[in-house]
Motif scaffolding. Structure first.
Motif, PDB file in Angstrom:
ATOM      1  N   GLY A   1      43.892  41.697  30.848  1.00  0.00           N
ATOM      2  CA  GLY A   1      43.400  43.062  30.872  1.00  0.00           C
ATOM      3  C   GLY A   1      42.358  43.139  31.976  1.00  0.00           C
ATOM      4  O   GLY A   1      42.053  42.129  32.617  1.00  0.00           O
ATOM      5  N   CYS A   2      41.801  44.321  32.180  1.00  0.00           N
ATOM      6  CA  CYS A   2      40.813  44.502  33.237  1.00  0.00           C
ATOM      7  C   CYS A   2      39.945  45.684  32.847  1.00  0.00           C
ATOM      8  O   CYS A   2      40.462  46.705  32.407  1.00  0.00           O
ATOM      9  CB  CYS A   2      41.533  44.776  34.552  1.00  0.00           C
ATOM     10  N   LEU A   3      38.624  45.545  32.986  1.00  0.00           N
ATOM     11  CA  LEU A   3      37.726  46.635  32.566  1.00  0.00           C
ATOM     12  C   LEU A   3      37.927  47.905  33.394  1.00  0.00           C
ATOM     13  O   LEU A   3      37.542  48.975  32.957  1.00  0.00           O
ATOM     14  CB  LEU A   3      36.268  46.174  32.634  1.00  0.00           C
ATOM     15  N   GLN A  16      40.188  33.501  38.911  1.00  0.00           N
ATOM     16  CA  GLN A  16      41.223  33.963  39.857  1.00  0.00           C
ATOM     17  C   GLN A  16      41.326  35.493  39.827  1.00  0.00           C
ATOM     18  O   GLN A  16      41.451  36.139  40.868  1.00  0.00           O
ATOM     19  CB  GLN A  16      42.572  33.347  39.512  1.00  0.00           C
ATOM     20  N   HIS A  17      41.265  36.064  38.624  1.00  0.00           N
ATOM     21  CA  HIS A  17      41.337  37.526  38.475  1.00  0.00           C
ATOM     22  C   HIS A  17      40.150  38.194  39.194  1.00  0.00           C
ATOM     23  O   HIS A  17      40.329  39.154  39.935  1.00  0.00           O
ATOM     24  CB  HIS A  17      41.351  37.863  36.974  1.00  0.00           C
ATOM     25  N   GLU A  18      38.940  37.647  38.980  1.00  0.00           N
ATOM     26  CA  GLU A  18      37.750  38.262  39.582  1.00  0.00           C
ATOM     27  C   GLU A  18      37.741  38.087  41.097  1.00  0.00           C
ATOM     28  O   GLU A  18      37.398  39.012  41.834  1.00  0.00           O
ATOM     29  CB  GLU A  18      36.460  37.679  38.983  1.00  0.00           C
ATOM     30  N   ASP A  50      40.251  37.803  43.044  1.00  0.00           N
ATOM     31  CA  ASP A  50      41.229  38.770  43.576  1.00  0.00           C
ATOM     32  C   ASP A  50      40.562  40.118  43.825  1.00  0.00           C
ATOM     33  O   ASP A  50      40.763  40.735  44.863  1.00  0.00           O
ATOM     34  CB  ASP A  50      42.384  38.974  42.579  1.00  0.00           C
ATOM     35  N   HIS A  51      39.763  40.588  42.859  1.00  0.00           N
ATOM     36  CA  HIS A  51      39.076  41.877  43.009  1.00  0.00           C
ATOM     37  C   HIS A  51      38.286  41.928  44.317  1.00  0.00           C
ATOM     38  O   HIS A  51      38.204  42.964  44.963  1.00  0.00           O
ATOM     39  CB  HIS A  51      38.050  42.083  41.879  1.00  0.00           C
ATOM     40  N   LEU A  52      37.668  40.788  44.684  1.00  0.00           N
ATOM     41  CA  LEU A  52      36.791  40.773  45.859  1.00  0.00           C
ATOM     42  C   LEU A  52      37.578  40.976  47.150  1.00  0.00           C
ATOM     43  O   LEU A  52      37.017  41.253  48.208  1.00  0.00           O
ATOM     44  CB  LEU A  52      35.996  39.455  45.916  1.00  0.00           C
TER      45      LEU A  52
HETATM   46 ZN   LIG Z   1      39.673  43.127  36.629  1.00  0.00          ZN
END
Ligand SMILES: [Zn+2]
Length: 200
Positions: free
Chosen positions: A107-109, A149-151, A153-155
């Motif tokens: 999921g993602c906030l 890895q998820h965070e 990616d956001h960057l």
């Molecule tokens: Zn996210």
């Protein structure tokens, strides 16, 4: 004041973050504010883009689970994951370590209530700088490796929906489009989109 979490449909989520260059009290404050916002939203990771700053900076706080132990080696020293968290990573660079790729629901906030399976390598190494600018290398696996890895990616403006297989994305496409529409309507009306309050 709690920081607002940006929502899908806001252009900042697609930007590449700038490098962190000042390691001062402002950065420590940012990390603390981001951790507060993340805790309030019941998340385990948050990227600077999600609080409206396109910076190479993210925070994670992944709880340990007795059934799914996580390896955690900081600067060549094996440590209990709880000793390194919460963790703030400036200018992180992830390298996968040869390991099995596996699917897990994420999921993602910035995508409230939307979840979908994403395949990622189980084990990674991440080079980053801490709040004082000191360089570190963390090797980890499991949920911690996935969260980082998820965070990270956001960057780079990459979202978890970009990593989903076509079939997985097809299942949530309508919800994602609905969210984008709501966000953009909000912005057009001069309001700032927020995570809707949880339905009981
Ligand atoms: Zn996210």
């Amino acid at each position: 004041m709690t920081l607002r979490i940006t929502q899908f449909g806001e252009s900042i989520l697609l930007e590449k973050g700038k490098k962190v260059t000042s390691f001062d009290s402002g950065l420590t404050q940012l990390a603390n504010d981001m951790l507060d916002a993340m805790d309030q939203a019941e998340g385990i990771g948050l990227a600077a883009h999600q609080i409206g700053k396109a910076l190479q900076f993210c925070v994670v706080d992944v709880p340990e689970h007795p059934e799914y132990p996580m390896a955690c080696i900081l600067d060549s020293k094996p440590l209990a994951p709880s000793l390194v968290m919460p963790l703030a990573l400036a200018n992180p660079v992830v390298s996968p370590i040869p390991s099995d790729e596996y699917y897990c629901e994420e999921g993602c906030l910035s995508f409230p209530e939307i979840r979908g399976e994403v395949a990622r390598p189980d084990r990674i190494s991440v080079k980053y700088q801490d709040l004082e600018g000191n360089a570190h290398e963390l090797e980890c696996d499991g949920l911690l490796a996935r969260c980082i890895q998820h965070e990270v990616d956001h960057l780079h403006g990459i979202l978890f929906i970009d990593r989903m297989e076509k079939n997985t994305y097809a299942e949530i496409k309508a919800e994602v489009k609905g969210l984008k529409k709501r966000t953009q309507e909000c912005l057009k009306a001069g309001k700032l989109p927020e995570i809707p309050p949880k339905q009981e």
